[in-house]
Design a protein around this motif. Structure first.
Motif, PDB file in Angstrom:
ATOM      1  N   SER A   1       0.823  -1.212   0.000  1.00 61.20           N
ATOM      2  CA  SER A   1       0.000   0.000   0.000  1.00 61.20           C
ATOM      3  C   SER A   1       0.857   1.261   0.000  1.00 61.20           C
ATOM      4  O   SER A   1       0.439   2.289  -0.528  1.00 61.20           O
ATOM      5  CB  SER A   1      -0.954  -0.005   1.183  1.00 61.20           C
TER       6      SER A   1
ATOM      7  N   LEU B   1       1.605   2.017  -3.571  1.00 67.52           N
ATOM      8  CA  LEU B   1       0.419   2.535  -4.246  1.00 67.52           C
ATOM      9  C   LEU B   1       0.194   3.997  -3.850  1.00 67.52           C
ATOM     10  O   LEU B   1      -0.057   4.851  -4.709  1.00 67.52           O
ATOM     11  CB  LEU B   1      -0.803   1.679  -3.884  1.00 67.52           C
TER      12      LEU B   1
ATOM     13  N   GLN C   1       0.127   7.220  -6.276  1.00 71.06           N
ATOM     14  CA  GLN C   1      -1.045   8.105  -6.343  1.00 71.06           C
ATOM     15  C   GLN C   1      -0.646   9.566  -6.131  1.00 71.06           C
ATOM     16  O   GLN C   1      -1.118  10.465  -6.839  1.00 71.06           O
ATOM     17  CB  GLN C   1      -2.067   7.688  -5.275  1.00 71.06           C
TER      18      GLN C   1
ATOM     19  N   ILE D   1      -7.388  13.077 -12.956  1.00 65.37           N
ATOM     20  CA  ILE D   1      -6.768  12.544 -11.743  1.00 65.37           C
ATOM     21  C   ILE D   1      -7.121  13.489 -10.591  1.00 65.37           C
ATOM     22  O   ILE D   1      -6.962  14.713 -10.714  1.00 65.37           O
ATOM     23  CB  ILE D   1      -5.228  12.449 -11.905  1.00 65.37           C
ATOM     24  N   PRO D   2      -7.634  12.933  -9.489  1.00 64.52           N
ATOM     25  CA  PRO D   2      -8.053  13.813  -8.383  1.00 64.52           C
ATOM     26  C   PRO D   2      -6.844  14.407  -7.658  1.00 64.52           C
ATOM     27  O   PRO D   2      -5.733  13.896  -7.751  1.00 64.52           O
ATOM     28  CB  PRO D   2      -8.845  12.876  -7.468  1.00 64.52           C
TER      29      PRO D   2
ATOM     30  N   GLU E   1      -6.339  14.347  -4.649  1.00 60.60           N
ATOM     31  CA  GLU E   1      -5.994  13.561  -3.468  1.00 60.60           C
ATOM     32  C   GLU E   1      -6.682  12.196  -3.575  1.00 60.60           C
ATOM     33  O   GLU E   1      -7.857  12.140  -3.933  1.00 60.60           O
ATOM     34  CB  GLU E   1      -6.517  14.328  -2.256  1.00 60.60           C
ATOM     35  N   SER E   2      -5.953  11.141  -3.264  1.00 58.25           N
ATOM     36  CA  SER E   2      -6.544   9.809  -3.297  1.00 58.25           C
ATOM     37  C   SER E   2      -7.469   9.636  -2.112  1.00 58.25           C
ATOM     38  O   SER E   2      -7.439  10.425  -1.163  1.00 58.25           O
ATOM     39  CB  SER E   2      -5.448   8.749  -3.252  1.00 58.25           C
ATOM     40  N   PHE E   3      -8.284   8.568  -2.152  1.00 55.72           N
ATOM     41  CA  PHE E   3      -9.175   8.312  -1.022  1.00 55.72           C
ATOM     42  C   PHE E   3      -8.374   8.043   0.247  1.00 55.72           C
ATOM     43  O   PHE E   3      -8.691   8.556   1.308  1.00 55.72           O
ATOM     44  CB  PHE E   3     -10.106   7.132  -1.327  1.00 55.72           C
ATOM     45  N   ARG E   4      -7.310   7.239   0.088  1.00 56.01           N
ATOM     46  CA  ARG E   4      -6.571   6.855   1.304  1.00 56.01           C
ATOM     47  C   ARG E   4      -5.912   8.073   1.960  1.00 56.01           C
ATOM     48  O   ARG E   4      -5.811   8.139   3.185  1.00 56.01           O
ATOM     49  CB  ARG E   4      -5.565   5.751   1.008  1.00 56.01           C
TER      50      ARG E   4
ATOM     51  N   TRP F   1      -7.116  11.151   1.807  1.00 58.57           N
ATOM     52  CA  TRP F   1      -8.233  11.884   2.443  1.00 58.57           C
ATOM     53  C   TRP F   1      -8.573  11.263   3.788  1.00 58.57           C
ATOM     54  O   TRP F   1      -8.744  11.949   4.790  1.00 58.57           O
ATOM     55  CB  TRP F   1      -9.457  11.858   1.513  1.00 58.57           C
ATOM     56  N   TRP F   2      -8.634   9.926   3.786  1.00 57.54           N
ATOM     57  CA  TRP F   2      -8.983   9.217   5.029  1.00 57.54           C
ATOM     58  C   TRP F   2      -7.962   9.506   6.126  1.00 57.54           C
ATOM     59  O   TRP F   2      -8.312   9.809   7.260  1.00 57.54           O
ATOM     60  CB  TRP F   2      -9.053   7.706   4.769  1.00 57.54           C
TER      61      TRP F   2
ATOM     62  N   ASP G   1      -9.113  11.581   9.214  1.00 54.79           N
ATOM     63  CA  ASP G   1      -9.545  10.471  10.060  1.00 54.79           C
ATOM     64  C   ASP G   1     -10.914   9.967   9.583  1.00 54.79           C
ATOM     65  O   ASP G   1     -11.871   9.865  10.356  1.00 54.79           O
ATOM     66  CB  ASP G   1      -9.605  10.905  11.539  1.00 54.79           C
ATOM     67  N   GLY G   2     -10.988   9.701   8.317  1.00 56.59           N
ATOM     68  CA  GLY G   2     -12.227   9.179   7.732  1.00 56.59           C
ATOM     69  C   GLY G   2     -13.356  10.194   7.762  1.00 56.59           C
ATOM     70  O   GLY G   2     -14.521   9.828   7.926  1.00 56.59           O
ATOM     71  N   GLY G   3     -13.019  11.492   7.634  1.00 55.75           N
ATOM     72  CA  GLY G   3     -14.046  12.526   7.560  1.00 55.75           C
ATOM     73  C   GLY G   3     -14.499  13.005   8.936  1.00 55.75           C
ATOM     74  O   GLY G   3     -15.418  13.800   9.050  1.00 55.75           O
ATOM     75  N   ARG G   4     -13.878  12.495   9.995  1.00 57.28           N
ATOM     76  CA  ARG G   4     -14.303  12.887  11.335  1.00 57.28           C
ATOM     77  C   ARG G   4     -13.618  14.171  11.795  1.00 57.28           C
ATOM     78  O   ARG G   4     -14.004  14.774  12.774  1.00 57.28           O
ATOM     79  CB  ARG G   4     -14.003  11.751  12.331  1.00 57.28           C
TER      80      ARG G   4
END
Lengths: 262, 468
Positions: B414, B417, B421, B451-452, B454-457, B459-460, B464-467
């Motif tokens: 990961s 990856l 990214q 291409i965004p 920022e990747s999802f990972r 962002w997470w 902290d997962g949108g928190r």
């Protein structure tokens, strides 16, 4: 229940918005997901293109990362189908013997095929496409979404014929306030993406896509929705090239939309 | 298999050419969608279709598992009934056996019942080389033969022709082969069928030797079974003095009871009919007739040795997979470079011929793996599974191999990856609109996604997962 999000490599890299939508949708429904950071890819591209060794490596990695969770949710029918349908097959093939025997005829590598088989068999019933997870596990069809647009839905092959999602996505969309769901002519036909098929047989892929695009335009929809961003990347890429004025959106993004956002 | 296809380019090139033929596209779309609809309607009538399908797969698997025993039982039964059994390891041997048998009769022509096995071995060409003319008597095969054309579909070999094209072929070619087409022939189906009937009747009434295949061979009694819709088969099987049947060894079923299942599945899957119009069965020689059975291997035992690939030998040649295949519908049958086109051809041809040629290596890739073929297959051949299995056995180009290895390396960890990214995101404004090399196939007709930032990972991790 420990629920893991398998974002899939395509969504992670190219469509993070879909992942954010899944997280906010599930949170709204009272379900917190974990994101195991070690995850990468289910191995579908390698396996389906004929690179089984690489695919098996990625499959084993997936099973290591997600093995301890009670449920794994993926916003991709295709990747969920890969895990559910193809992992047990890969494990059987691995059990039948390595394709390339170790040099010198030595023993098989550790983490042998029986552990792989067991892990694959245990994982198969725990992996869900998003709409399966919503309808079958959480037991909801009304997710409280608001999306006042004309939408048509492409069922995608692996969701339809691999996972047998049936009418789950349609039932979810039917409960979205303001949404008008328009039937897609020839919905069950493949859009022509097929992973590396799209570059290995570009002429046929484009012809299939052309017919799909015509079907979408015939509906008069503003948005084409599906449970797989790889198919949407293909159909959407053609719609965009043609300046067709039809957006593509993953099912999760429509279900996550609310009146507050609108 | 037939030498006519040797040296053909790979499937993608053939298909890219065929897909631009608007007449062909129209003919194929109309024909396949019509049969597709008929099939779906009559299959939907049977509440026990799934059970029938499972039974058919089980019967075929059992027959294949003890194939050696069943074939010996069959041979004994055919011989007891006055027939002669010949074993042919390959196309060359089968052609030689048939040619010698025809020569022994002193005849210089034969009439033929539609048969895939004889197409597969190129029998007509082999006979012609020895001065023997083979007359095809199935209407569609007649159209193909008169037009000096190739079959493009298993069940409807002239599916790529519409009726006005058929009229042209009849008017210009029938006279060379026998009774000419009537003056003022129209393209009405009735008129075309009548012209063929009159032309063929002469052949039936004068033929001394017939060549057929068979849909099934019943081991316990040594009975051969042919299913057809036009009655031409019945003529060929009964009128001539000598009958030679060339049949693949996988066509054997143990008992008559087994036929019950297939006689329900086959007509509904192939022509969309509830019952087959002409079902002929025969056992050994009838009085005054000589019967020869040529049992053909031609690669089948090799297929049988492959645990995943062997399910292709269950095939009963119904063509349901062709009629639902979106690739076949657009590429046409000729693109597959084999008498077995479509999804079943894509798994059967590379197994029977091997994957030595570029064409045969490209066939397992002639599918988007949409799975429609597996859904309709009456003997439950998991065609996508076999396609993927064959892809793993195919030789790949060095460039592709390098690319896939690199992708595999990135995806193995990961952290790799995530680095890839971030690199993509940083230079996303530089992403080209058109991709180079083989990837140009994508950007010729489709835009690539942006291409965004920022990747999802990432962002997470950041939120902290949108928190946060």
């Amino acid at each position: 229940m420990r629920v893991a999000l398998f974002i899939t490599c395509v969504n992670d890299t190219l469509f993070p918005g879909t992942g954010r939508a899944v997280v906010s949708l599930l949170r709204r429904l009272g379900c917190e997901v974990e994101f195991p950071a070690a995850q990468t890819c289910c191995g579908q591209m390698h396996v389906n293109t004929g690179y089984q060794d690489e695919g098996v490596r990625l499959a084993r990695h997936f099973l290591d990362v997600f093995g301890d969770y009670d449920a794994v949710v993926a916003p991709s029918g295709s990747c969920a189908a890969m895990v559910r349908e193809q992992y047990p097959r890969l494990a059987r093939a691995a059990a039948a013997g390595p394709r390339h025997a170790p040099v010198g005829g030595g023993p098989r590598p550790p983490g042998g095929s029986s552990a792989f088989s067991r892990a694959a068999a245990e994982m198969a019933p725990k992996v869900y496409d998003l709409s399966e997870f919503l309808v079958d596990v959480l037991g909801v069809t009304d997710v409280g979404a608001y999306f006042p647009h004309r939408v048509t839905y492409h069922p995608t092959c692996h969701s339809l014929r691999g996972l047998h999602l049936g009418d789950r996505p349609a039932r979810l969309l039917a409960q979205v306030r303001g949404l008008e769901l328009l039937p897609l002519p020839g919905a069950e036909e493949c859009c022509g993406f097929g992973g590396t098929f799209a570059v290995k047989n570009p002429a046929i892929s484009a012809a299939m896509c052309g017919d799909k695009v015509r079907g979408v335009l015939d509906t008069g929809a503003e948005v084409l929705c599906a449970a797989d961003n790889s198919c949407l990347m293909h159909i959407g890429g053609a719609l965009k090239r043609q300046r067709a004025g039809v957006r593509v959106m993953h099912l999760a993004e429509i279900l996550a939309a609310t009146e507050v956002q609108a | 298999m037939s030498g006519a296809f040797l040296g053909m380019p790979a499937f993608p090139a053939n298909a890219a050419h065929a897909v631009q033929d608007s007449q062909l596209r129209y003919n194929l779309r109309k024909a396949t969608h019509t049969i597709r609809g008929k099939r779906a309607a009559v299959v939907g009538e049977l509440p026990d279709w799934a059970e029938l399908r499972a039974a058919a797969a089980a019967i075929k698997d059992e027959a294949l598992r003890d194939l050696d025993t069943h074939l010996l039982t069959l041979e004994a039964a055919v011989t007891d009934a006055g027939g002669h059994v010949h074993w042919a390891a390959d196309a060359e041997e089968a052609n030689r056996i048939v040619t010698d048998l025809v020569k022994a009769t002193g005849e210089t022509s034969v009439v033929k019942v539609k048969s895939m096995a004889t197409q597969e071995i190129g029998l007509n060409e082999a006979l012609a080389a020895q001065g023997i003319t083979a007359y095809e008597t199935d209407l569609a095969e007649l159209i193909v033969q008169l037009g000096d054309d190739w079959p493009s579909h298993i069940l409807v070999p002239a599916i790529h022709r519409n009726r006005s094209e058929i009229r042209e072929v009849f008017l210009s070619k029938m006279a060379e082969w026998g009774r000419p087409a009537p003056d003022g022939l129209t393209d009405e189906p009735r008129a075309l069928a009548e012209a063929a009937r009159l032309h063929l009747r002469e052949k039936f009434l004068s033929a001394k030797v017939a060549v057929s295949g068979a849909n099934f061979m019943v081991a316990e009694t040594g009975t051969l079974v042919v299913l057809e819709s036009e009655g031409n088969g019945r003529m060929c099987l009964t009128l001539p003095e000598t009958l030679i049947s060339v049949v693949g060894i996988e066509k054997v079923v143990p008992s008559w009871r087994d036929l019950e299942v297939f006689l329900q599945l086959l007509p509904r899957s192939s022509t969309g009919e509830r019952m087959n119009p002409y079902t002929s069965t025969w056992t050994g020689s009838a009085e005054g007739q000589e019967f020869h059975l040529v049992l053909l291997d031609n690669g089948r035992t090799k297929v049988l040795a492959d645990e995943v690939g062997r399910q292709a030998l269950r095939c009963i040649r119904c063509s349901a997979c062709l009629n639902v295949c979106p690739v076949y519908e657009r590429a046409g049958g000729h693109s597959y470079g084999s008498v077995y086109p479509g999804p079943i051809g894509a798994i059967l041809t590379p197994q029977l011929r091997g994957m030595g040629s570029e064409l045969d290596r490209s066939l397992p890739y002639a599918s988007s793996l949409c799975g429609a073929c597996y859904d309709v297959c009456p003997v439950a051949i998991d065609i996508p599974e076999v396609l993927v299995h064959l892809r793993a056995k195919a030789r790949h180009s060095p460039a592709e191999r390098a690319g896939m290895r690199a992708a595999g390396w990135v995806l193995d960890k990961s952290v790799r990856l995530a680095k890839a990214q971030r690199l993509g995101s940083r230079f996303r404004r530089l992403a080209p609109k058109r991709l180079p090399g083989p990837l140009a196939g994508w950007t010729d007709t489709r835009d690539i996604p942006e291409i965004p930032a920022e990747s999802f990972r990432d962002w997470w991790k950041k939120t902290d997962g949108g928190r946060r």
